[in-house]
Structure formats: C-alpha cells, structure tokens
Design a protein around this motif. Structure first.
Motif, PDB file in Angstrom:
ATOM      1  N   TYR A  89     -10.674   2.000   5.293  1.00 14.33           N
ATOM      2  CA  TYR A  89      -9.374   1.437   4.927  1.00 14.33           C
ATOM      3  C   TYR A  89      -9.242  -0.028   5.360  1.00 14.33           C
ATOM      4  CZ  TYR A  89      -7.149   5.507   2.880  1.00 14.33           C
ATOM      5  OH  TYR A  89      -6.808   6.532   2.024  1.00 14.33           O
ATOM      6  N   ASP A  90      -9.765  -0.346   6.542  1.00 14.99           N
ATOM      7  CA  ASP A  90      -9.676  -1.731   6.999  1.00 14.99           C
ATOM      8  C   ASP A  90     -10.445  -2.668   6.079  1.00 14.99           C
ATOM      9  OD1 ASP A  90      -8.048  -1.097   9.099  1.00 14.99           O
ATOM     10  OD2 ASP A  90      -9.665  -0.961  10.590  1.00 14.99           O
ATOM     11  N   THR A 124      -2.685   6.128  -1.945  1.00 12.23           N
ATOM     12  CA  THR A 124      -3.394   7.251  -1.340  1.00 12.23           C
ATOM     13  C   THR A 124      -2.609   8.542  -1.485  1.00 12.23           C
ATOM     14  OG1 THR A 124      -4.391   5.763   0.295  1.00 12.23           O
ATOM     15  CG2 THR A 124      -4.447   8.111   0.786  1.00 12.23           C
ATOM     16  N   LEU A 137      -3.673   8.440   8.228  1.00 11.02           N
ATOM     17  CA  LEU A 137      -3.675   7.439   7.162  1.00 11.02           C
ATOM     18  C   LEU A 137      -2.334   6.729   7.016  1.00 11.02           C
ATOM     19  CD1 LEU A 137      -5.648   9.353   4.368  1.00 11.02           C
ATOM     20  CD2 LEU A 137      -6.453   7.456   5.766  1.00 11.02           C
ATOM     21  N   HIS A 179       0.842  -1.191   0.000  1.00  8.28           N
ATOM     22  CA  HIS A 179       0.000   0.000   0.000  1.00  8.28           C
ATOM     23  C   HIS A 179       0.885   1.252   0.000  1.00  8.28           C
ATOM     24  CE1 HIS A 179      -3.315  -2.732   0.779  1.00  8.28           C
ATOM     25  NE2 HIS A 179      -2.638  -3.244   1.792  1.00  8.28           N
ATOM     26  N   TYR A 222      -1.889   2.850   7.491  1.00  8.66           N
ATOM     27  CA  TYR A 222      -2.501   1.888   6.570  1.00  8.66           C
ATOM     28  C   TYR A 222      -1.606   1.591   5.369  1.00  8.66           C
ATOM     29  CZ  TYR A 222      -6.628   3.307   9.230  1.00  8.66           C
ATOM     30  OH  TYR A 222      -7.506   3.583  10.249  1.00  8.66           O
ATOM     31  N   HIS A 223      -0.401   2.158   5.331  1.00  9.17           N
ATOM     32  CA  HIS A 223       0.455   2.025   4.150  1.00  9.17           C
ATOM     33  C   HIS A 223       1.826   1.486   4.538  1.00  9.17           C
ATOM     34  CE1 HIS A 223      -2.589   5.091   3.193  1.00  9.17           C
ATOM     35  NE2 HIS A 223      -2.521   4.602   1.963  1.00  9.17           N
ATOM     36  N   GLU A 272     -13.111   6.640   8.600  1.00  7.67           N
ATOM     37  CA  GLU A 272     -11.917   6.452   7.791  1.00  7.67           C
ATOM     38  C   GLU A 272     -11.271   5.099   8.080  1.00  7.67           C
ATOM     39  OE1 GLU A 272      -8.715   9.676   6.959  1.00  7.67           O
ATOM     40  OE2 GLU A 272      -8.040   8.571   8.727  1.00  7.67           O
ATOM     41  N   LYS A 273     -11.228   4.718   9.355  1.00 10.84           N
ATOM     42  CA  LYS A 273     -10.649   3.420   9.727  1.00 10.84           C
ATOM     43  C   LYS A 273     -11.470   2.272   9.127  1.00 10.84           C
ATOM     44  CE  LYS A 273      -9.140   0.765  13.774  1.00 10.84           C
ATOM     45  NZ  LYS A 273      -9.685  -0.514  13.281  1.00 10.84           N
ATOM     46  N   THR A 317     -11.060  10.900   1.985  1.00 17.56           N
ATOM     47  CA  THR A 317     -11.609  10.805   3.343  1.00 17.56           C
ATOM     48  C   THR A 317     -11.549  12.148   4.057  1.00 17.56           C
ATOM     49  OG1 THR A 317      -9.446  10.143   4.233  1.00 17.56           O
ATOM     50  CG2 THR A 317     -10.930   8.382   3.509  1.00 17.56           C
ATOM     51  N   LYS A 367      -8.666  -3.046   2.600  1.00 21.40           N
ATOM     52  CA  LYS A 367      -7.521  -3.953   2.670  1.00 21.40           C
ATOM     53  C   LYS A 367      -7.980  -5.391   2.858  1.00 21.40           C
ATOM     54  CE  LYS A 367      -3.870  -2.501   4.957  1.00 21.40           C
ATOM     55  NZ  LYS A 367      -3.002  -1.937   6.016  1.00 21.40           N
ATOM     56  N   LEU A 420      -3.928  -0.214  -1.984  1.00 22.99           N
ATOM     57  CA  LEU A 420      -4.312   1.192  -1.895  1.00 22.99           C
ATOM     58  C   LEU A 420      -3.141   2.101  -2.264  1.00 22.99           C
ATOM     59  CD1 LEU A 420      -6.226   0.995   1.512  1.00 22.99           C
ATOM     60  CD2 LEU A 420      -7.158   0.735  -0.796  1.00 22.99           C
TER      61      LEU A 420
END
Length: 709
Positions: free
Chosen positions: A634-635, A646, A653, A491, A656-657, A630-631, A622, A638, A644
């Motif tokens: 993204y959850d 972004t 964020l 990501h 998440y990457h 937002e969580k 977002t 994935k 992703l």
C-alpha cells in the motif's frame, strides 16, 4: 349349331385417331412447345412473386414482434425452441456469413471459388464427351469393327488424363475453400469476441449462448466444411442437369424431358414433405455436444471442491445423464435417416430410373421430327440409346445429388443458425443489449423499469456516481440510487456484508457491467486497474506475468527493461522467482500451480506497480500476505500516485484510506470521510460492549439464583 359372333374392337379407328393426333401435334409442335415453355415460365414467375410476398409478410411479423416488447425470459424460451428450417431467417443469416467468408469479389476466396467453378464446368463437359464416346464404342461393337473399337478405346483412355486431373483439382479446391472459410470466420469472430469485453458479456450478462467455445472451435469448422461441400454438391449437379437436359431434348424431344421433369418434380415435392427436419436435429446435436463438453470442463475447473465434498458419484450421474441424452438424440437421428434413406433410394434410383428408360426408348419406338427415318441403322440406334442412357443416368444422378443435398442444406442450416446466433448476440452485447433469464429473490416485475433502463457514462478525470442503481447479477436492486464522488488521491475503502453491491459497483467502474440509470463519471478503462483476491496468471513467461496484458513488444516500446522489472520484484521480495528456472525471465510454467496464494497476490501487486494506473480496485487482494508485506504494497502504491479503492474487512487497511463507502445490505449506504484512528477506537469500544451484552443473560441468571437462595 349356334354361331357366336365375336365383338369387333375398334382397333383401326383408335389407331387412326392416334395417328391423326400425332400428325396434328407434329404440325403444331413448335406452337405447343412454346406454349408449354411459356406456361412453365409464368409458373416460375408466380412462384417467385409468392415467395417474395411471404418474405415480406414474415418481415412484417418479425418487426411487429420486435416492437411488441417481449421480456427477456420469453425471448430466451422462444429462441431455444426456434425451429431450424429453410426460411427467410436462414437465407439472411447465410448471406451475412457469406459476406464474412467472401468479403469482396477480388478476395482470395472469390478467386478460388471462380477457379473451382471453372473446373466444375470442365468436368461436366468432359462427362458429356465421355457419354458420346461410350455410345460410339458400343456402336463399333455392334458393327463388329475391331479397328474402330480399338481407336475409340484409345481416345477413351486419353480423355481420362484431363478427367482425373480435373477431379483432383475439384477435391483440392473444396478442401482449400473450407480452410479459407474457417480462417476468415474465426478471425472475424475473434475480432468481435475479444473486443469491448464481449467475451465477458456473453458469459456473465447474457445467457443466449451457452457454450461459445463449442461454437467457435467446432461449429465454425463444421459450417465451413458444409458450405464448401454444398457448393460442389449443388453447383455441379445443377450444371449437369442443365447441360444433360439440353442435350437430351435435342435427341428425344423437349416434350419428353418436360413431362419427365414434371413427374420428377411431383415426386420430389412428396419427398420434401416427408423429409424430417434434419437441420433442427443437427443444431440440437451440436447443442447437446456442447453441454456434454461443458460438463466435463466444469468438473475440471471445480475438481478440488468436488473432491472435498466427495461428490464424484453425483458428478458421474450428471455426466452420464448428459451423455445418454446426447446418444438418445443421435440414435433418434439415425432411425429417421434410415427410413428416409429407404424412401430416397427407391424414388431416386428405381422410380426415376424407370422413367429414364421410357424416355430413352422414345427415339427407338417413335419417329421424331428431324429424324431420317429408314436410313437409321441398328448401330446408330444403339449408339443413340447408349448415349442417351448415359446422359440420362448422369442427369438422374445429378438430380439425385440435388435431392440428397436438401439434407445437407438442412444440416448447413443448423450450423448457420448456431454461428449466426453467436454473431448476433455479440452485436447485441456490443450495442449494450443483454438478454438473461433473471431469478430475483423479490421478483423482477417490480424492478422491470429499472432493468430496462440505461444510464449515461461520461469519461472524466475523477469518479462520480449520480443516482446510479446497483443491480445484482440475478436482477435484485441492491441500492436504488447510489451517489458519491471521488477525486484523485482520495483513497476509498468499501465495506459491507456479502451481496450488498460491492462487486457490482466495481464492475460498473471497470466497464464490465451496464449502467441501468443515472450518470457515471469515470476515467477511461486504461486508467483503472483491477486486482481480485485470486489474480489471473496467464500462460506465458515470467515476464508476461508482471507485464500482462502488455506484450514484449509493448514493454520494450515503453522503454521498460528487465532490470527495472527486477527492481519491482525486489520491492515485494520476489526476485528469487527469476532464479527458479534456468531461462530466467523467459521461463514458462503453469504459474497458478507453481506459486502459492501469497506469491500470486504479490505478483499481481507487481503487475500494478508496472502499469502505474491512476486508479486501482483492490478486492481482498492482501488476504494471503503478512501485515508487513501489506504495508509495503500500500505504501508503494500510494507513492506511485495510484488512487486506491479497496474492498476488505481487515482493520489493518483502514489507515491507508481517507474515504469510506459502507453498505448495510438493506439498500442503504453511507459515504463519508474516514478517520481510521477514531474508527478503530469506536470499533474496539463496540466489541467490548458486545462482550458485556453477551454476558448479561449469565449475570441475570446468577442474580436469579442468588435471589432464590
């Protein structure tokens, strides 16, 4: 008383010489006629040969210009100043459009055109018969025969039945042809315009067509109507001229017809030389109409921004300027048409009419070979004169319509130029050729080689950029050679200041932007999904907002039910949208106005969950939702196996990457592994140091004050 003698005029000798010339002409009339016709044929062949040589020369000049490598701005400027006229370019464009509107000889349009041509021939033959009947009616009047007169009147009324039917059929065929032409052309343009992202290329990557909506909705209709009208207004007059001229030549002699035709041709050439370029005027009027319409559309699209700036007065000045520019041009056309109309009416109605009267009087005052001389009565002479006069008026009217059609052809040339230009630009865009006037901050000369180059795009399972230049829309080279690789499950977070190349990078990935160099390995377009900060909500039902761009049939073909769509909405707390309207999933509304910014972003994420692509580009998508939502977004993304990518400045964020691509705005970049926790600590430490650094001047000032005391 002086006697004055009168001069003796050689009347008898002149008459005798004229009589001998006439006798000599009559004796050799056949040879002279053949010589005249042969000379006309040779002149026609020479004119065709000259026209062909001109076209070849024009083609060679065009090829040389194409190979000379003119710049985009020069091409744009020359295209905007191109004169619309009857040249090789017009006929080539018209032929191309004819292949579209009449695709084959067995098409409906071809059959309708054949039927239309049949009724045109029938109408001309009926007109010829009516001319003979008019002469017979006048002959009966001169003879004083009431019975014959009434009989002729009855026959004259009977022939009106097929004549009126034929006229109605001609009008019907013309309207039907215009409609079918427009349907074929619109479908052809839609197929090109809405394929291979051509609609995006016309508006974003190429500026040769300013208002494609104007061309598609207005100019195509005008072209179709003009083409259908021109066939009727040109084919029938030419047919009338041919048949009436042949009939007249049998009555008054071919020499008189040829002589009159030469005079008419001479005056027609003079008129053509004095005719203004109405085709260019029409093309300019259509362009100004499109610009005026675009200004109003632009005001509607940006009404909120204009209202916040109180810019209504400035917008009113812009709209008034556009309107008065259009009206000034229209008034100029009206004035040119006024003076041109005076010249046309005088030449066509009166000058040619006088020549016609002279021609019709030939059988009355002169004895032509083949006539029975003294056996011709007054009634026969009157019948011949009236018939010839009627045929001549019809032929003159036909020739006049041909001359008037020159203006119609010029107007058709204007519409042809607009529509053909749209098709040509769409073909160029689909071939990867773009022409745009660039306004680079550093000048496009130093980047000209990069802008002219093209890289390679290879379909792949993963994403990899190898020495790919990132170019801004105005021609600035933001990054000279970008290289990075991304495998599925890695990501990516893309950060950097505004204008550093983030959007251009994703446009390349989405297939919107050309690759100016290097090699791009990327999945097919269907495996990449893009969600912008302000998502696009289509016109349609609530279901379509979730499944866009899939139709209901495509949704059912995938085996997705409304219950499954509702499960997606529940993940994002959107299930209440189904209950907003009694129609439920089938409810239609202007969703951009109904839903808030946060709800729109959640609907866009639901759309992502429905499609489940391999890669998703999330561009500040977002910014209007809470951290909790937002969580969830993204959850779940994935969890669905979506990789992703972004663009965002929100620290929330980062976790998440696993990869980061950072641009500095100066043409440099860093691509590395992202340790979100470590980066957050470093960012916090950096902010603390920034706060301390901002306090240094105040501390130094205070130290200075204390030292002074």
């Amino acid at each position: 008383m002086a006697v004055h003698s009168k001069p003796i005029l050689p009347d008898r000798s002149v008459k005798k010489a004229v009589a001998q010339l006439v006798k000599l002409y009559v004796a050799n009339r056949t040879r002279i006629s053949r010589a005249v016709y042969l000379a006309l044929l040779l002149a026609l062949v020479n004119r065709i040969r000259h026209a062909i040589s001109e076209q070849k020369a024009a083609s060679a000049r065009e090829a040389a210009k194409r190979h000379s490598g003119t710049t985009s701005s020069d091409t744009q400027d020359s295209a905007s100043k191109k004169k619309v006229e009857l040249n090789r370019e017009f006929f080539r464009s018209l032929l191309k459009l004819l292949h579209v509107v009449i695709p084959s000889a067995s098409s409906k349009e071809a059959r309708l055109l054949l039927s239309h041509s049949f009724f045109l021939v029938v109408r001309t033959l009926i007109s010829l018969k009516v001319a003979e009947m008019d002469g017979a009616i006048v002959k009966a009047l001169v003879k004083g025969s009431g019975k014959e007169f009434l009989t002729r009147i009855v026959w004259w009324m009977l022939i009106a039945v097929p004549a009126t039917f034929t006229n109605s059929m001609l009008s019907y065929h013309q309207a039907e042809l215009a409609l079918k032409y427009r349907t074929r052309l619109t479908q052809h343009i839609h197929d090109k315009y809405l394929s291979n992202l051509t609609f995006y290329g016309i508006s974003a990557l190429d500026d040769r067509i300013k208002n494609p909506d104007q061309v598609i909705s207005v100019d195509v209709a005008k072209f179709s109507n003009s083409l259908a009208e021109l066939y009727s207004n040109l084919a029938k007059p030419i047919l009338d001229m041919t048949i009436y001229t042949w009939s007249l030549s049998k009555s008054v002699g071919g020499e008189g017809v040829v002589f009159m035709s030469l005079l008419v041709q001479l005056s027609a050439n003079i008129m053509r030389a004095l005719t203004p370029p109405f085709g260019k005027y029409v093309a300019d009027e259509a362009r100004l109409e499109g610009e005026f319409r675009f200004q109003h559309s632009r005001l509607i699209d940006h009404s909120e921004e204009v209202a916040l700036y109180h810019g209504h007065e400035a917008e009113k000045d812009t709209l008034d300027k556009g309107y008065f520019t259009l009206i000034k041009h229209v008034n100029y056309i009206l004035r040119r048409r006024f003076y041109h109309g005076i010249m046309e009416d005088f030449v066509i109605k009166y000058f040619w009419g006088a020549l016609g009267l002279l021609l019709c009087s030939v059988p009355v005052f002169f004895k032509l070979p083949g006539q029975l001389g003294d056996t011709i009565s007054m009634g026969d002479r009157t019948e011949t004169f009236v018939t010839n006069r009627r045929m001549l008026l019809s032929a003159s009217d036909a020739f006049g319509r041909v001359m008037f059609s020159y203006r119609e052809i010029m107007e058709l040339a204007g519409y042809t130029s607009r529509v053909a230009s749209l098709l040509e630009v769409m073909d160029d865009i689909q071939a990867g050729h773009f022409e745009k006037k660039l306004v680079s901050s550093s000048g496009i000369e130093e980047h000209e080689a990069v802008l002219k180059g093209r890289g390679k795009v290879v379909e792949s399972r993963d994403i990899e950029f190898i020495d790919v230049p990132i170019i801004s829309p105005n021609g600035d080279v933001l990054v000279k050679a970008l290289s990075f690789s991304l495998k599925q499950g890695d990501h990516l977070l893309v950060v950097g200041p505004n204008g550093c190349g983030k959007s251009s990078l994703f446009r390349i990935l989405g297939g919107l932007w050309p690759v100016y160099g290097g090699t791009v390995y990327k999945p097919p377009f269907t495996d990449i999904f893009y969600i912008p900060q302000r998502p696009y909500l289509s016109r349609g039902s609530l279901r379509q907002q979730i499944t866009y761009p899939d139709s209901l049939r495509a949704v059912r073909a995938r085996g997705v039910t409304d219950a499954q769509l509702l499960d997606i909405l529940k993940i994002l707390s959107l299930e209440h949208l189904v209950d907003l309207y009694a129609e439920g999933w089938d409810a239609e509304a202007e969703w951009r106005d109904v839903l808030s910014g946060g709800l729109q972003q959640r609907v866009a994420m639901a759309r992502l969950f429905y499609h489940k692509p391999r890669y998703a580009i999330l561009d500040e998508c977002t910014s209007s939702v809470t951290l909790e939502t937002e969580k969830i977004m993204y959850d779940n993304a994935k969890a669905l196996g979506i990789t992703l990518m972004t663009v965002s400045h929100r620290r929330s964020l980062w976790k998440y990457h696993s990869r980061i691509l950072q641009f500095d705005g100066q043409g440099n970049y860093v691509f590395t592994r992202l340790d979100a926790e470590k980066r957050l600590k470093l960012e916090d430490e950096k902010e603390d140091l920034d706060v301390l650094l901002r306090q240094v001047p105040e501390i130094e000032r205070r130290i200075g004050e204390l030292t002074a005391e």
